[in-house]
Write a protein that holds these residues in place. Structure first.
Motif, short mmCIF file in Angstrom:
data_model
loop_
_atom_site.label_atom_id
_atom_site.label_comp_id
_atom_site.label_asym_id
_atom_site.label_seq_id
_atom_site.Cartn_x
_atom_site.Cartn_y
_atom_site.Cartn_z
N UNK A 1 0.80 -1.22 0.00
CA UNK A 1 0.00 0.00 0.00
C UNK A 1 0.84 1.27 0.00
N UNK A 2 1.97 1.30 0.73
CA UNK A 2 2.78 2.52 0.75
C UNK A 2 3.41 2.80 -0.61
N UNK A 3 3.82 1.75 -1.33
CA UNK A 3 4.39 1.92 -2.67
C UNK A 3 3.29 2.33 -3.64
N UNK A 4 2.12 1.69 -3.54
CA UNK A 4 0.99 2.07 -4.38
C UNK A 4 0.66 3.54 -4.21
N UNK A 5 0.63 4.02 -2.98
CA UNK A 5 0.29 5.42 -2.70
C UNK A 5 1.28 6.38 -3.36
N UNK A 6 2.56 6.02 -3.38
CA UNK A 6 3.58 6.87 -4.00
C UNK A 6 3.39 6.90 -5.52
N UNK A 7 3.05 5.77 -6.11
CA UNK A 7 2.93 5.69 -7.57
C UNK A 7 1.53 6.00 -8.09
N UNK A 8 0.56 6.11 -7.21
CA UNK A 8 -0.80 6.49 -7.62
C UNK A 8 -0.88 8.01 -7.52
N UNK A 9 -0.15 8.66 -8.43
CA UNK A 9 0.04 10.11 -8.37
C UNK A 9 -1.21 10.86 -8.82
N UNK A 10 -1.32 12.07 -8.31
CA UNK A 10 -2.43 12.92 -8.76
C UNK A 10 -2.15 13.40 -10.18
N UNK A 11 -3.20 13.77 -10.86
CA UNK A 11 -3.11 14.19 -12.25
C UNK A 11 -2.08 15.31 -12.43
N UNK A 12 -1.23 15.13 -13.42
CA UNK A 12 -0.22 16.14 -13.74
C UNK A 12 1.06 16.05 -12.95
N UNK A 13 1.15 15.15 -11.99
CA UNK A 13 2.34 15.03 -11.16
C UNK A 13 3.40 14.20 -11.85
N UNK A 14 4.64 14.65 -11.80
CA UNK A 14 5.74 13.93 -12.45
C UNK A 14 6.59 13.15 -11.44
N UNK A 15 6.62 13.59 -10.20
CA UNK A 15 7.53 13.00 -9.21
C UNK A 15 6.84 12.01 -8.29
N UNK A 16 7.56 11.09 -7.71
CA UNK A 16 8.98 10.85 -7.92
C UNK A 16 9.25 10.13 -9.24
N UNK A 17 10.43 10.31 -9.73
CA UNK A 17 10.88 9.65 -10.95
C UNK A 17 11.16 8.19 -10.63
N UNK A 18 10.74 7.30 -11.51
CA UNK A 18 11.05 5.87 -11.39
C UNK A 18 12.02 5.52 -12.51
N UNK A 19 12.93 4.61 -12.24
CA UNK A 19 13.88 4.17 -13.25
C UNK A 19 13.41 2.82 -13.79
N UNK A 20 13.17 2.78 -15.10
CA UNK A 20 12.68 1.57 -15.76
C UNK A 20 13.86 0.89 -16.45
N UNK A 21 14.02 -0.39 -16.20
CA UNK A 21 15.10 -1.17 -16.80
C UNK A 21 14.52 -2.17 -17.79
N UNK A 22 15.17 -2.26 -18.94
CA UNK A 22 14.83 -3.25 -19.97
C UNK A 22 16.13 -3.89 -20.43
N UNK A 23 16.02 -4.82 -21.37
CA UNK A 23 17.21 -5.49 -21.91
C UNK A 23 17.23 -5.26 -23.41
N UNK A 24 18.40 -4.84 -23.92
CA UNK A 24 18.49 -4.58 -25.36
C UNK A 24 18.71 -5.88 -26.15
N UNK A 25 18.83 -5.76 -27.46
CA UNK A 25 18.99 -6.94 -28.33
C UNK A 25 20.20 -7.80 -27.96
N UNK A 26 21.23 -7.17 -27.45
CA UNK A 26 22.44 -7.89 -27.07
C UNK A 26 22.41 -8.47 -25.67
N UNK A 27 21.29 -8.30 -24.96
CA UNK A 27 21.18 -8.81 -23.61
C UNK A 27 21.74 -7.87 -22.55
N UNK A 28 22.05 -6.64 -22.94
CA UNK A 28 22.63 -5.66 -22.02
C UNK A 28 21.50 -4.91 -21.31
N UNK A 29 21.54 -4.81 -19.98
CA UNK A 29 20.52 -4.04 -19.27
C UNK A 29 20.61 -2.56 -19.62
#
Length: 152
Positions: A11-39
């Motif tokens: 619930x505490x994490x949900x509350x942080x990410x359930x932002x009000x309309x127009x809010x940008x913060x806090x920034x989250x870092x999204x990680x994916x993997x490229x074609x070569x397997x590099x994060x």
């Protein structure tokens, strides 16, 4: 000390990410993997918790993160928020709207949460989140794309 693991957002994490309309913060870092397997990582201010099992973000279709999600779908999200949230969220992402009405160069991506791992250490306190702001000339655009993503 072992990390705590959850099958959905606490619930505490949900509350942080359930932002009000127009809010940008806090920034989250999204990680994916490229074609070569590099994060690869990228910061996102548009990440929103829709439910405890579903996140949503806006991505430029020319972004490496977008290409990696389209190709592979594996994602991890890192979030730090004062005073005591340090989590990594593992899951699967898919594009749910390839061309947004508010900006045809951007897409809406949903992330389905498989696991949330708490990495908070009891001996420290997080003092500041990763924050950003929208330049004045882009605020109308940001409000439009966020509004569209939030209305889905």
């Amino acid at each position: 000390m072992s990390s705590q693991r959850y099958g959905s957002l606490p619930q505490d994490v949900f509350a942080v990410l359930h932002k009000s309309s127009g809010t940008i913060n806090p920034i989250a870092v999204v990680a994916t993997v490229d074609r070569g397997g590099v994060p690869r990582t990228a910061p996102f201010g548009s990440l929103r918790a829709v439910t405890c099992k579903l996140l949503r973000l806006v991505s430029w279709r020319g972004h490496d993160t977008y290409a990696n999600i389209c190709r592979d779908g594996h994602v991890a999200v890192a979030l730090l928020s004062p005073p005591n949230i340090a989590v990594s969220i593992n899951g699967w992402a898919r594009v749910v709207r390839e061309r947004m009405n508010a900006d045809e160069h951007h897409a809406i991506v949903e992330i389905y949460v498989d696991e949330v791992k708490s990495d908070m250490v009891r001996r420290i306190v997080i003092e500041t989140p990763i924050t950003a702001s929208i330049l004045p000339e882009h605020q109308k655009w940001f409000k439009a794309v966020l509004g569209e993503a939030e209305e889905m």
